[in-house]
Design an enzyme around this catalytic site. Structure first.
Site, PDB file in Angstrom:
ATOM      1  N   GLU A 268      12.541 -41.184  85.340  1.00 51.24           N
ATOM      2  CA  GLU A 268      13.020 -40.784  86.657  1.00 51.24           C
ATOM      3  C   GLU A 268      11.870 -40.333  87.562  1.00 51.24           C
ATOM      4  OE1 GLU A 268      16.093 -37.776  86.266  1.00 51.24           O
ATOM      5  OE2 GLU A 268      16.292 -38.294  84.162  1.00 51.24           O
ATOM      6  N   SER A 269      11.829 -40.888  88.760  1.00 48.18           N
ATOM      7  CA  SER A 269      10.927 -40.474  89.841  1.00 48.18           C
ATOM      8  C   SER A 269       9.504 -41.001  89.680  1.00 48.18           C
ATOM      9  CB  SER A 269      10.876 -38.950  89.963  1.00 48.18           C
ATOM     10  OG  SER A 269      12.159 -38.415  90.216  1.00 48.18           O
TER      11      SER A 269
ATOM     12  N   GLU B 140      18.719 -45.229  93.933  1.00 47.08           N
ATOM     13  CA  GLU B 140      19.258 -43.932  94.355  1.00 47.08           C
ATOM     14  C   GLU B 140      19.485 -43.855  95.868  1.00 47.08           C
ATOM     15  OE1 GLU B 140      18.625 -40.000  92.313  1.00 47.08           O
ATOM     16  OE2 GLU B 140      17.048 -39.938  93.835  1.00 47.08           O
TER      17      GLU B 140
ATOM     18  N   LYS C 167      19.472 -41.363  98.506  1.00 48.31           N
ATOM     19  CA  LYS C 167      18.885 -40.024  98.663  1.00 48.31           C
ATOM     20  C   LYS C 167      18.394 -39.880 100.093  1.00 48.31           C
ATOM     21  CE  LYS C 167      14.984 -37.364  96.733  1.00 48.31           C
ATOM     22  NZ  LYS C 167      13.859 -37.458  95.753  1.00 48.31           N
TER      23      LYS C 167
ATOM     24  N   ASN D  39      12.122 -36.685  83.485  1.00 44.24           N
ATOM     25  CA  ASN D  39      11.813 -36.534  84.903  1.00 44.24           C
ATOM     26  C   ASN D  39      10.303 -36.425  85.083  1.00 44.24           C
ATOM     27  OD1 ASN D  39      11.831 -36.069  87.637  1.00 44.24           O
ATOM     28  ND2 ASN D  39      13.367 -34.464  87.569  1.00 44.24           N
TER      29      ASN D  39
ATOM     30  N   LYS E  78      24.495 -37.283  90.952  1.00 42.41           N
ATOM     31  CA  LYS E  78      23.191 -36.601  90.921  1.00 42.41           C
ATOM     32  C   LYS E  78      23.350 -35.225  91.569  1.00 42.41           C
ATOM     33  CE  LYS E  78      18.612 -36.857  90.250  1.00 42.41           C
ATOM     34  NZ  LYS E  78      17.791 -37.718  91.119  1.00 42.41           N
TER      35      LYS E  78
ATOM     36  N   GLU F 158      18.547 -34.737  81.390  1.00 36.28           N
ATOM     37  CA  GLU F 158      17.182 -34.794  81.904  1.00 36.28           C
ATOM     38  C   GLU F 158      16.292 -33.727  81.291  1.00 36.28           C
ATOM     39  OE1 GLU F 158      16.554 -35.309  86.243  1.00 36.28           O
ATOM     40  OE2 GLU F 158      15.637 -33.323  86.100  1.00 36.28           O
TER      41      GLU F 158
END
Length: 262
Positions: free
Chosen positions: A219-220, A57, A59, A189, A120, A169
């Site tokens: 995710e994350s 990503e 970001k 997420n 995103k 998500e």
């Protein structure tokens, strides 16, 4: 009002202002020539065929941590990710809270990025889907917690009509019914979008409750290769990682080192 409510409320105001500047009809006319050439590369297929499954990503900022990489260059870092083995990319399009822009996707494409790119963004209106397609995105993020199920169904259909896939998500059990919409990818997420607290155990907890044939994306909160190995055993094939790489002097090189340890 939690952070997600604040972001969503601002996003609706932002989209309304964009519509006044450039009406949807005008935007659709700009997108139409792009549809004749077919869709963008499939993110779902890229994840299924990749030995790493990493969605790297781009970001630059987050609401909880502020600037991560204020000078991050969309014409440099995404291409570095591609050269170092990423399966796909995610690029933040929100400006106010994440320091992103749809133009960053265009810049990445212009630099030579051919991998699937996820738009995103906090999508609340079909207008944003046309912006995503115009920028060169392959897929868009839809967030269950900020959309009604019927609203999500309509946005998913519009994304498909524009030749893009959808990463849907979810964060909790109460949102798992959204998987019935059969998105191209089901995301879990690990970050609570209300509090921004992160716990990768969320993916392990929800993995078995997602449809068996779904392309599952965690995710994350993924900071170690061992975590990816464990998540793969639970059926995940995509792993979205941003801050882990963006805070490094050379994000692409660190991604390459990370993949070498898998």
């Amino acid at each position: 009002m939690d952070i997600l409510d604040e972001i969503t409320a601002h996003k609706r105001q932002e989209v309304a202002a964009l519509k006044r500047e450039v009406p949807l009809r005008t935007l659709a006319e700009r997108v139409e020539p792009l549809l004749d050439g077919g869709g963008q590369p499939s993110m779902a297929e890229a994840l299924l065929s990749s030995p790493s499954g990493i969605i790297a990503e781009f970001k630059r900022k987050s609401p909880s941590k502020g600037w991560i990489r204020e000078d991050g260059d969309a014409a440099v870092i995404p291409l570095g990710y591609q050269r170092n083995g990423a399966a796909a990319l995610s690029i933040l399009a929100d400006g106010k809270y994440f320091g992103g822009s749809p133009d960053f996707i265009s810049k990445a494409r212009g630099s030579g990025v051919t991998l699937p790119i996820l738009y995103k963004e906090f999508v609340v209106d079909e207008y944003q889907l046309y912006m995503a397609r115009l920028s060169g995105a392959s897929a868009v993020l839809l967030i269950a917690s900020e959309l009604g199920k019927e609203e999500c169904r309509l946005l998913l259909g519009t994304a498909h009509s524009l030749g893009m896939e959808v990463l849907l998500e979810m964060h909790s059990e109460k949102e798992l019914s959204y998987a019935d919409l059969e998105p191209d990818m089901c995301g879990v997420n690990n970050r609570n979008l209300g509090t921004f607290l992160t716990d990768v155990q969320n993916s392990f907890r929800l993995a078995g409750k997602l449809p068996e044939g779904a392309v599952k994306v965690s995710e994350s909160g993924i900071g170690h290769p061992e975590t990816i190995s464990s998540l793969r055993q639970c059926g995940f094939r995509g792993f979205l990682i941003g801050e882990r790489f963006m805070k490094e002097p050379d994000p692409g090189a660190v991604l390459g080192q990370f993949i070498a340890k898998l």
